[in-house]
Write an enzyme that holds these catalytic residues in place. Structure first.
Site: not given
Ligand code: NAP
Length: 483
Positions: A254-255, A384, A461, A288, A155-156
């Site tokens: 992508e974590l 985080e 990416e 992130c 969602w970010n």
């Protein structure tokens, strides 16, 4: 319900076989404005059946994927479409995510950049013939579409994160099934209406959302899906890896990150402070790559902290649609509660509150906060925080600072501020992060590969590498002439 000035949202549904589907019989999910709590729209809650239909639509297209010139035209049209409707997309992003409108506009432009860049790499996908003839044979290498690509986004950055994946998938010739977050599906639905209007080949792009676990299981296990590209939390990334492992899917993950921001005593203070403010508070700290741990050399700690404090005090939080707003709301109550608990934990363990505070958990806007005296065992140092909190630790020497910065299972982004070129080179080489910025708080750009080391993910990416995630290499040795 808020009236959304978005003509592209005329069909709010799932999309496959080249059409929005009638899913009015399904249960409906509410989508809320995080700034006010107002209902924005209701959307159908899809599940395993709809996911299978979407994958089958994509699998049918895989039998005749677009050729390279067609892919080039599609990528150009998508880029142009995004820029043409930048304002409409930006408003939808701000409404459903809460970020200031200027940031949402920048996200749409960023998304368009991935389609522009992917086009530049199409030539590299032409078949290659080896200039020599080992074993007396002609050797050709083809770049084949890897298969159906499942693209799961958070969602970010609802459009930015999808653009990274979709541009690579289209350049590689892969039909895709897109699954946005149920929190922010509206900008993606509007984008699909535009993709439909662009006349994309039926089945090239497909859309499902709703029951994430049920949809995820289909995407991880269906034999036609060959690439699983996911951006989101490390915990869900690990779950999807387990589910996909027996089927040997190609994974692009992508974590989460836990970005360190290192400021040495020879750094230009104004540059470092400007970079920290822009980097940390973008999307209300819910990114992130935003600095999660700030490490400052003792010699400059006092002026650095007081300069940052003055800037944090001046930030204005408010609804992203309002002019002059610097930061928006937290995405939801869960996000707010996590930030609140990190601040409480730090204060209970001896941190100093310089600006802001824990706020009121019943509110939506977390006060921009500055903490000092952070130690490694505090939650805000080891996890985080994903919110508008700057957490500062002071260090006496380079080795200790670098060791602390690198002491994390994550490895997405890091930032180094120093005037000493040799030190910058030395420190960058010791940081096990996929993106290490020197004297800038810049995150990635579409032209470069971006991804994590360690528990921050697999694959890349952006750039040529982002396209290659969607390509299988097929080697063909030719014997004596046929036909
Ligand atoms: P999340 O909970 O992992 O969700 C991400 C996506 O996965 C959403 O579409 C979500 O759907 C879906 N999902 C959740 N459970 C699933 C399941 N069991 N099977 C299949 N899909 C599932 O992450 P988030 O809280 O939305 O996003 C924040 C995280 O993303 C942070 O950790 C951040 O660092 C990371 N992130 C990383 C990058 C990067 O480039 N490395 C970029 C941006 C964000 P629903 O929302 O519908 O449940």
């Amino acid at each position: 319900m808020i009236a959304l000035a978005a003509p592209l949202l005329s069909s709010i549904s799932g999309y496959w076989a080249g059409a929005f589907q009638d899913l009015s019989a399904l249960p409906q999910l509410d989508v809320f404005d995080p700034a006010s709590g107002a209902l924005l729209a209701t959307v159908p809650q899809m599940g395993a059946l709809e996911a299978r239909l979407a994958v089958e639509s994509a699998a049918a297209r895989l039998r005749s994927p677009p050729n390279l010139p067609e892919r080039g035209r599609i990528l150009s049209n998508i880029e142009a479409g995004l820029l043409a409707e930048q304002e409409q997309f930006a408003e939808l992003i701000t409404r459903e995510n809460g970020k200031p409108l200027a940031e949402a506009r920048a996200e749409v432009a960023y998304a368009a950049g991935f389609f522009r860049d992917a086009r530049r790499h199409l030539d590299a996908l032409q078949p290659k013939t080896l200039p020599t003839r080992p074993r007396g044979l002609t050797w050709r290498v083809h770049h084949r579409p890897a298969g159906v690509a499942a693209l799961i986004t958070p969602w970010n950055f609802p459009m930015g994160m999808l653009a990274k994946k979709l541009a690579g998938a289209i350049a590689g010739g892969c039909p895709s099934v897109v699954k946005p977050s149920e929190i922010t599906p509206l900008s993606t639905i509007a984008w699909f209406a535009q993709l439909h209007a662009l006349g994309l080949p039926p089945g090239l792009v497909n859309l499902v959302f709703g029951d994430a676990a049920a949809i995820g299981k289909v995407l991880c296990s269906h034999p036609a899906v060959r690439v699983l590209s996911f951006t989101g939390s490390t915990a869900v990334g690990a779950l999807l890896s387990q589910q996909a492992a027996p089927h040997f899917k190609r994974l692009s993950l992508e974590l989460g990150g836990n970005a360190p921001f290192l400021v040495f005593e020879d750094a230009d203070l104004d540059t470092a402070v400007d970079a920290l403010m822009a980097n940390k508070f973008r999307n209300t700290g819910q990114t992130c790559v935003c600095a999660n741990r700030v490490y400052v050399a003792r010699a400059i700690a006092e002026p650095f902290v007081s300069a940052v404090a003055a800037r944090v005090r001046a930030l204005r939080a408010g609804p992203g649609m309002e002019a002059g707003v610097d930061i928006g709301p937290m995405i939801d109550a869960r996000g707010y509660a996590k930030v609140h608990s990190h601040v409480q934990d730090a204060l209970a363990m001896g941190a100093t509150l310089v600006v802001g505070g824990s706020g009121d958990p019943a509110q939506r806007f977390f006060p921009p906060t500055l903490l000092t005296g952070i130690t490694p065992t505090m939650a805000c140092a080891s996890e985080e925080t994903f919110g508008p909190v700057i957490a500062i630790s002071v260090f006496d020497d380079e080795d200790a600072m670098v060791q602390a910065a690198d002491d994390t299972p994550y490895g997405l982004a890091a930032y180094v501020f120093t005037a000493d070129r040799a030190r910058a080179d030395r420190v960058v080489a010791q940081l096990h992060f996929g993106h290490v910025a020197v004297n800038t708080g810049s995150g990635p750009t579409p032209e470069v590969p971006f991804g994590g080391f360690r528990c921050s993910g697999l694959g890349r990416e952006g750039g040529a590498e982002g396209v290659m995630e969607y390509v299988e290499l097929q080697t063909v040795p030719w014997g004596p002439a046929v036909g």
